[in-house]
Design an enzyme around this catalytic site. Structure first.
Site, PDB file in Angstrom:
ATOM      1  N   TYR A 142       0.907  -0.826   0.023  1.00  0.00           N
ATOM      2  CA  TYR A 142      -0.316   0.549  -0.106  1.00  0.00           C
ATOM      3  C   TYR A 142       0.214   1.118  -0.152  1.00  0.00           C
ATOM      4  O   TYR A 142       0.616   1.899  -0.662  1.00  0.00           O
ATOM      5  CB  TYR A 142      -0.710   0.040   1.536  1.00  0.00           C
ATOM      6  CG  TYR A 142      -1.874  -0.686   1.755  1.00  0.00           C
ATOM      7  CD1 TYR A 142      -2.141  -2.569   0.405  1.00  0.00           C
ATOM      8  CD2 TYR A 142      -3.747   0.067   1.026  1.00  0.00           C
ATOM      9  CE1 TYR A 142      -3.236  -2.677   0.801  1.00  0.00           C
ATOM     10  CE2 TYR A 142      -4.489  -0.585   1.114  1.00  0.00           C
ATOM     11  CZ  TYR A 142      -4.172  -2.298   0.222  1.00  0.00           C
ATOM     12  OH  TYR A 142      -5.184  -2.567   0.555  1.00  0.00           O
ATOM     13  N   LYS A 191       3.524 -15.864   2.739  1.00  0.00           N
ATOM     14  CA  LYS A 191       3.518 -16.168   0.969  1.00  0.00           C
ATOM     15  C   LYS A 191       5.635 -16.511   0.943  1.00  0.00           C
ATOM     16  O   LYS A 191       5.737 -16.015   0.608  1.00  0.00           O
ATOM     17  CB  LYS A 191       3.398 -14.831   0.231  1.00  0.00           C
ATOM     18  CG  LYS A 191       3.018 -16.454  -0.995  1.00  0.00           C
ATOM     19  CD  LYS A 191       1.956 -17.119  -1.452  1.00  0.00           C
ATOM     20  CE  LYS A 191       2.439 -18.090  -2.969  1.00  0.00           C
ATOM     21  NZ  LYS A 191       1.546 -19.349  -2.881  1.00  0.00           N
ATOM     22  N   ASP A 223      -2.258 -18.851   0.633  1.00  0.00           N
ATOM     23  CA  ASP A 223      -3.280 -19.263  -0.381  1.00  0.00           C
ATOM     24  C   ASP A 223      -4.427 -20.249   0.746  1.00  0.00           C
ATOM     25  O   ASP A 223      -5.072 -20.520   0.448  1.00  0.00           O
ATOM     26  CB  ASP A 223      -2.838 -20.019  -0.961  1.00  0.00           C
ATOM     27  CG  ASP A 223      -1.902 -20.392  -1.089  1.00  0.00           C
ATOM     28  OD1 ASP A 223      -0.853 -20.832  -0.138  1.00  0.00           O
ATOM     29  OD2 ASP A 223      -1.063 -21.406  -1.968  1.00  0.00           O
ATOM     30  N   ASP A 247      -5.760  -7.624   3.992  1.00  0.00           N
ATOM     31  CA  ASP A 247      -7.195  -6.615   3.487  1.00  0.00           C
ATOM     32  C   ASP A 247      -7.538  -7.562   2.825  1.00  0.00           C
ATOM     33  O   ASP A 247      -9.291  -7.851   2.760  1.00  0.00           O
ATOM     34  CB  ASP A 247      -7.085  -5.524   2.508  1.00  0.00           C
ATOM     35  CG  ASP A 247      -7.908  -4.717   1.548  1.00  0.00           C
ATOM     36  OD1 ASP A 247      -8.805  -4.259   2.367  1.00  0.00           O
ATOM     37  OD2 ASP A 247      -7.975  -5.507   0.239  1.00  0.00           O
ATOM     38  N   ASP A 251     -11.670  -9.892   4.524  1.00  0.00           N
ATOM     39  CA  ASP A 251     -13.396  -9.132   3.628  1.00  0.00           C
ATOM     40  C   ASP A 251     -13.984 -10.795   3.770  1.00  0.00           C
ATOM     41  O   ASP A 251     -14.903 -11.035   3.894  1.00  0.00           O
ATOM     42  CB  ASP A 251     -12.676  -9.000   1.956  1.00  0.00           C
ATOM     43  CG  ASP A 251     -13.549  -7.895   1.908  1.00  0.00           C
ATOM     44  OD1 ASP A 251     -13.222  -6.690   3.460  1.00  0.00           O
ATOM     45  OD2 ASP A 251     -13.810  -7.029   1.040  1.00  0.00           O
TER      46      ASP A 251
HETATM   47  C1  IPM Z   1     -10.001  -1.570   4.088  1.00  0.00           C
HETATM   48  C2  IPM Z   1     -10.186  -1.108   2.269  1.00  0.00           C
HETATM   49  C3  IPM Z   1      -9.915  -0.538   1.964  1.00  0.00           C
HETATM   50  C4  IPM Z   1      -8.455  -1.447   2.366  1.00  0.00           C
HETATM   51  C5  IPM Z   1      -9.276   0.870   1.024  1.00  0.00           C
HETATM   52  C6  IPM Z   1     -11.260   1.764   0.884  1.00  0.00           C
HETATM   53  C7  IPM Z   1      -8.491   1.649   0.573  1.00  0.00           C
HETATM   54  O1  IPM Z   1     -10.666  -1.802   1.302  1.00  0.00           O
HETATM   55  O2  IPM Z   1     -10.289  -0.835   4.618  1.00  0.00           O
HETATM   56  O3  IPM Z   1     -10.001  -2.785   3.911  1.00  0.00           O
HETATM   57  O4  IPM Z   1      -7.772  -1.423   1.377  1.00  0.00           O
HETATM   58  O5  IPM Z   1      -7.655  -0.623   3.031  1.00  0.00           O
HETATM   59 MG    MG Z   2     -10.781  -4.206   1.991  1.00  0.00          MG
END
Ligand code: IPM
Ligand code: MG
Length: 355
Positions: A142, A191, A223, A247, A251
């Site tokens: 990032y 990884k 993975d 990240d 999710d």
């Molecule tokens: C998160 C989001 C952010 C990230 C985006 C919106 C930049 O996906 O907080 O997980 O990738 O960190």
């Molecule tokens: Mg995210």
């Protein structure tokens, strides 16, 4: 006690859910004798519309002067075609970096009364799970060197994954310390079979583990981890991983609970000041319709009470109110699965009554 909170309502459903969280905080303030003072800060798409930039001058300073930051959500399709440095997400990245919030805590716990929502197989759901992702937040891909250039194949782009021992150690410490307050198990995800930065990550985690003989450390390749999360999430307690892997895996983990509208997060640094936000996005499709579930933001505020302000009783009360309301069967549309549902403001009202 008095606390100064910087509010970043942001875009889409951001203003509605922040409004709910403030009502809950004010109720907590009344009950327990605290005062919460709010300062509104424009950031994200709304700031692009008003000032031409995602994080206007002075916004970061205002965050730095607050005791903590509470954020709704930023972004939306309207701003999707802007260049990287002008996108709403930039505001988020610049605040994380500017406040040195290197540790992102994302809990994912299966809530028993909502277990029918989980996409996992029945026998896996029955085992339950309660895990915490500790994601490195100010390094890696990032913030590494990136760019474009003309190679012999034509236009070419790159992003780089860079980690120092110092960065790995400090996020590792957060993971080990937090594990001690839970089930004393850390899974470090990397990884290392391919990436040099992951090999340094793994070596550093093992060095650090010697300082925490009471905590068990296990390595897992990313993975495999993506697969294990679906197959057997109950095996995880604390997961520690890089910015980009965190990240993606967070999710995935959130979706295992079946209810992204319920999950809070905290971003912390070396000081008490943190930034708290729901893990879901700005949901522009339902913005302004009083449909958004305020619970993830309310639980983020509870994390703020606990982690930044040291108000444990108060945080417990908020979390209990959420559990009670869900146990009573009240549901917003995102967790009603076709059954009867109530509006976001009715959910807020129910939470206030429980409190
Ligand atoms: C998160 C989001 C952010 C990230 C985006 C919106 C930049 O996906 O907080 O997980 O990738 O960190
Ligand atoms: Mg995210």
């Amino acid at each position: 006690m008095k606390f100064n909170i910087a509010l970043i309502k942001g875009d889409g459903i951001g203003p509605e859910i922040i409004d709910s969280a403030c009502q809950v905080l004010d109720k907590v303030g009344n009950k327990f004798g605290h005062e919460f003072i709010y300062t509104d800060i424009k950031a994200g798409g709304c700031a692009i519309d008003e000032f031409g930039v995602p994080l206007p001058d002075g916004a970061l300073e205002e965050c730095l002067q607050s005791d903590s930051v509470l954020l709704g959500a930023v972004g939306g399709p309207r701003w999707d075609n802007l260049p990287g440095h002008l996108r709403p997400e930039r505001a988020l990245l610049n605040i994380r970096k500017g406040l040195e919030l290197f540790a992102n805590l994302r809990p994912a716990r299966l809530i028993p009364v909502l277990k029918e929502a989980s996409p996992l197989r029945r026998e896996t759901v029955e085992k339950g799970f309660d895990l915490l992702i500790v994601r490195e937040l100010t390094g890696g891909m990032y913030f590494g060197k990136s760019g474009r250039y003309l190679s012999k194949d034509g236009e070419t782009a790159f992003d780089t994954e860079t980690y120092s021992v110092k960065e790995i150690r400090r996020i590792g410490k957060v993971a080990f310390e937090t594990a001690r307050t839970r089930r004393s198990h850390v899974t470090s995800i990397d990884k290392a079979n391919v990436m040099e930065s992951s090999r340094l990550w793994r070596e550093t985690m093992h060095e650090l583990a010697k300082e925490y003989p009471d905590v068990e450390l296990k390595d897992m390749l990313v993975d495999n981890a993506a697969m294990q999360l679906v197959q057997n999430p109950a095996q995880f307690d604390v997961i520690v991983t890089s910015n980009i892997f965190g990240d993606i895996l967070s999710d995935e983990a959130s979706q295992l609970t079946g209810s992204i509208g319920l999950l809070p997060s905290a971003s912390l640094g070396e000081t008490k000041r943190g930034m708290y936000e729901p893990i879901h996005g700005s949901a522009p499709d339902i913005a302004g319709k009083d449909m958004a579930n305020p619970i993830a933001t309310v639980l983020s505020a509870a994390m703020m009470l606990r982690l930044s302000f040291g108000l444990n009783k108060e945080a417990d009360a908020v979390e209990k109110a959420v559990d009670d309301v869900l146990a009573s069967g009240l549901r917003t549309q995102d967790i009603a699965w076709g059954g009867p549902s109530i509006s976001g403001s009715a959910m807020t009202k129910a939470l206030l009554e429980r409190l």
